[in-house]
Structures are given as structure tokens and as C-alpha cells.
Design a protein around this motif. Sequence first.
Motif, PDB file in Angstrom:
ATOM      1  N   ASP A 275       0.864  -1.172   0.000  1.00  0.00           N
ATOM      2  CA  ASP A 275       0.000   0.000   0.000  1.00  0.00           C
ATOM      3  C   ASP A 275       0.909   1.232   0.000  1.00  0.00           C
ATOM      4  O   ASP A 275       1.681   1.453   0.932  1.00  0.00           O
ATOM      5  N   ALA A 276       0.816   2.031  -1.050  1.00  0.00           N
ATOM      6  CA  ALA A 276       1.743   3.152  -1.211  1.00  0.00           C
ATOM      7  C   ALA A 276       1.668   4.141  -0.058  1.00  0.00           C
ATOM      8  O   ALA A 276       2.665   4.786   0.287  1.00  0.00           O
ATOM      9  N   LYS A 277       0.520   4.286   0.559  1.00  0.00           N
ATOM     10  CA  LYS A 277       0.349   5.258   1.655  1.00  0.00           C
ATOM     11  C   LYS A 277       1.210   4.915   2.862  1.00  0.00           C
ATOM     12  O   LYS A 277       1.498   5.781   3.683  1.00  0.00           O
ATOM     13  N   LEU A 278       1.606   3.657   2.986  1.00  0.00           N
ATOM     14  CA  LEU A 278       2.315   3.220   4.188  1.00  0.00           C
ATOM     15  C   LEU A 278       3.820   3.449   4.111  1.00  0.00           C
ATOM     16  O   LEU A 278       4.512   3.307   5.115  1.00  0.00           O
ATOM     17  N   LEU A 279       4.322   3.800   2.955  1.00  0.00           N
ATOM     18  CA  LEU A 279       5.772   3.921   2.801  1.00  0.00           C
ATOM     19  C   LEU A 279       6.351   5.106   3.554  1.00  0.00           C
ATOM     20  O   LEU A 279       7.549   5.173   3.797  1.00  0.00           O
ATOM     21  N   ASN A 280       5.513   6.052   3.922  1.00  0.00           N
ATOM     22  CA  ASN A 280       5.990   7.218   4.665  1.00  0.00           C
ATOM     23  C   ASN A 280       5.690   7.122   6.162  1.00  0.00           C
ATOM     24  O   ASN A 280       5.814   8.099   6.891  1.00  0.00           O
ATOM     25  N   ASP A 281       5.282   5.934   6.602  1.00  0.00           N
ATOM     26  CA  ASP A 281       4.983   5.712   8.021  1.00  0.00           C
ATOM     27  C   ASP A 281       6.277   5.316   8.732  1.00  0.00           C
ATOM     28  O   ASP A 281       6.836   4.251   8.476  1.00  0.00           O
ATOM     29  N   ASN A 282       6.754   6.185   9.604  1.00  0.00           N
ATOM     30  CA  ASN A 282       8.040   5.947  10.276  1.00  0.00           C
ATOM     31  C   ASN A 282       7.884   5.618  11.756  1.00  0.00           C
ATOM     32  O   ASN A 282       8.784   5.869  12.551  1.00  0.00           O
TER      33      ASN A 282
END
Length: 413
Positions: A275-282
Motif C-alpha cells: 500500500d503506497a500510503k504506508l511507505l511514509n509511516d516511520n
Amino acid sequence: MSGSSQVSRSSVGAVLKLPAARLRRIALAQQGLLNGRGISSGKSGVAGVIGHLGYVQIDTISVVERAHHHVLWTRLKNYRPEFLATAVAEKHVFEYWFHAAAYLPINDFRFALPRMNAIKAGEKHWFDNIDKKLLQTVYKRIETEGPLRARDFEDSKSTNSGWWDWKPAKQAIEKLFMQGDLMIVGREGFQKRYDLTERVLPNSVCTKTPDLAEEAGYLIDTTLRAHGFASLKSFTYLRKGKALRQAVKDCIESRLENGAVIKVISPAGELFYCDAKLLNDNRRSANRVHLLSPFDNLVIQRERCRGIFNFDYQIECYVPAAKRQHGYFCLPILYKDRLVGRLDCKADRKTRVLLLHYLQYDEPDDEFLWLLVDALESFMRFNCCDAIEVRQTVKESSAKPLRKAILQRGIIH
């Protein structure tokens, strides 16, 4: 991660290499296991957890609290087993089949229809030699008398010699359930009560059978919501049919094109769709130990568990006793963002003692032991026990410091 994780239309077709730790944290965050007990809370949270995970598998083994309660307790603060019964009674969730018997969100009912219809049409085996007259008789009794259990149907020929020696009426009631004519409205102990689907299913729930594209979209949405990323094979885990697999592949390709999904590759070279939205979840993992159910959604797919966590886990209750390595019903131990060990235990309900039969773990750090005792004490109380006993079968190198730590808590037996 740097700005390379930003996703746009210009990055379509790109394959991002993600560190193993990043993949683990994405998976744990989506599972509600990254920062303590936390998808939701309280009685009303049961439907939220099941809705987020897509399903919670049902299991009959009760050496410790049953798997469906265990999975919910791990993610739901202040969970008690009666909360699940309330969620069923209030028609927020229902029992049926995902890749196994499970509790499912009531609004996902239509996605059970392909299996129900296939069983009714004889395309899928489920007691297909049952006399149609018996099916009609069982259905009519429930229609007339209201919710009934299998034991409410008399059968003098019953041998009660095993799971697959069900009496004919029980086979009939189960067939009616699997083909969608009946639903489970509750349980007495572990005995299911069935009623007509038309009397149970809320009118607001859609009953339109999904086509292949809709079914594929449902499987992808459910998997990515619960896990964050998956291999192409994982989307159709334990589901058969070339047409469905092709529909999933087509749907993934479409989502790659619009940027909703992006390809990522693990350090081991395994390709996943994320899910592309999760790639910026740090988000970072909490310093916490979880004792997971063998049927926990995080570990149920052995190949995925091995690839992401480097943890080769197999439940051994189905393995002959002489061939077991870790115990009958050992629980995976999650520490921070790693699966680090296994615990085989049993709740002795007569003495109210949690018996530890086997314990194996890597040597993470000094803090781990105290967090493990925290988890054990919490699990002990969840299983309605008052003390913990470290049995002689636990290796002394692990047993000695653990007994000392438990003794300091005043919960040793």
C-alpha cells in the motif's frame, strides 16, 4: 527512509528496496502490534479489530484461552471473552469461512456468497451425500421452533466416535450453514446455535454476489489493510481457482498503474506489493513482549512469517508427540519488532496455575526478561490463573532467571 519512499505517478513501475526492519514495522503496525495493545479498546472495539484484520480464526483447542479470544486480547485493551459474544448478538460480526472457520465483519457477508453458492450447487464438497429430505426437515424445525443446536436433533444411531462421525442431523445443519441457509446466532459453551439467515442478517447488509473483479479487490483490500504488503501468492492464500488468481493479478496491475500500490523488494529478494500510503509511516516499535496465538493473523502464513521475520514457525499440536520440537501448542514470542522465541504453556484451570512447559528464545538484551515477565503475568490473568509454575522441562539456563523474576512479582507457584 529518505525521500525515495515518496510515491507519485512518475514512480509507477519502480521497485523499492526496503530494509528488513522497515518491512517488519509496516507489518506490525498494520496488525496493531507495533505499539502495545492497540487497534481499538473496550467492548465496542471487537468489531473494529475484526473489521481491520478482515477475519479472526476460530479454533477449538483450549490448553490456554481459545485462539479467537487470544488474537482479540492481544490487540484490544481490557478485552474479555464475553465481548465477542456480544458482537455476534448485536450482528456486528458473523461466523463463516475465510481460509478456515472465522469471525468476519457482517458487512463482508456478500464476499462469503461465492463459497456458499458453490457448496449449494455441489461444486465444493461439504457433506454432499446428505439426503435432501433430511435437509428440509432440519430447516423446517429451525424455521418453526427458532434457533437450535445440533444436539437438539435426536439420532439413536449416533456413535459419537469422532469429529467426522457426526450424526446425520448435525451434518445436515452444518451443510445448511455452509451453503448460507443458516447462520450462527450464538454459542452455549462451544455448542453453536443456528437460525435462518433471513431472520439473522440485517436488512442493511448487501447480499449481491460479487463478480471476480470485486472478489479480487476485496482480497487485496483485506490483505493490505491487515498486513500492509503481500506477495502475489498471499492475496489468495488457501483459495483455489485460476480465474480468481488472474483477477487478483489484473487488479494489482491496475493499482500499480494508478499508484495505489507499489512494488517493494526485501533484502532476501522477495517481491511484495505494498500500500503506497504506508511507505511514509516511520513509527517505531514499542519496548514490549507479546505472547501470540499460534493462529494469530501475523504468523498464520508460514512462508510469509519466515520471509519477513526469519522465523520458521509451525504449530505442533498436529505433529506426532515424538516429533515435536517445541511443544504441543507453543506461542510465538514477539519482542519489539522481532519474533524471538517460543513458549509452550497450559492453563491448569483447577489449580489456577499457568504451567510453562517449554521456553526458547534468542538472547535479545537485559530488558527482555522483565518484559517477558510482564507479558506472562498479563497472560496468566487473561487465562484466569493466579500463579505461574516453571516446569522442570524448561532448560535450567532459561528457567533459573525466569523463576527469580517471577518470584519477585509474587506470582510463582
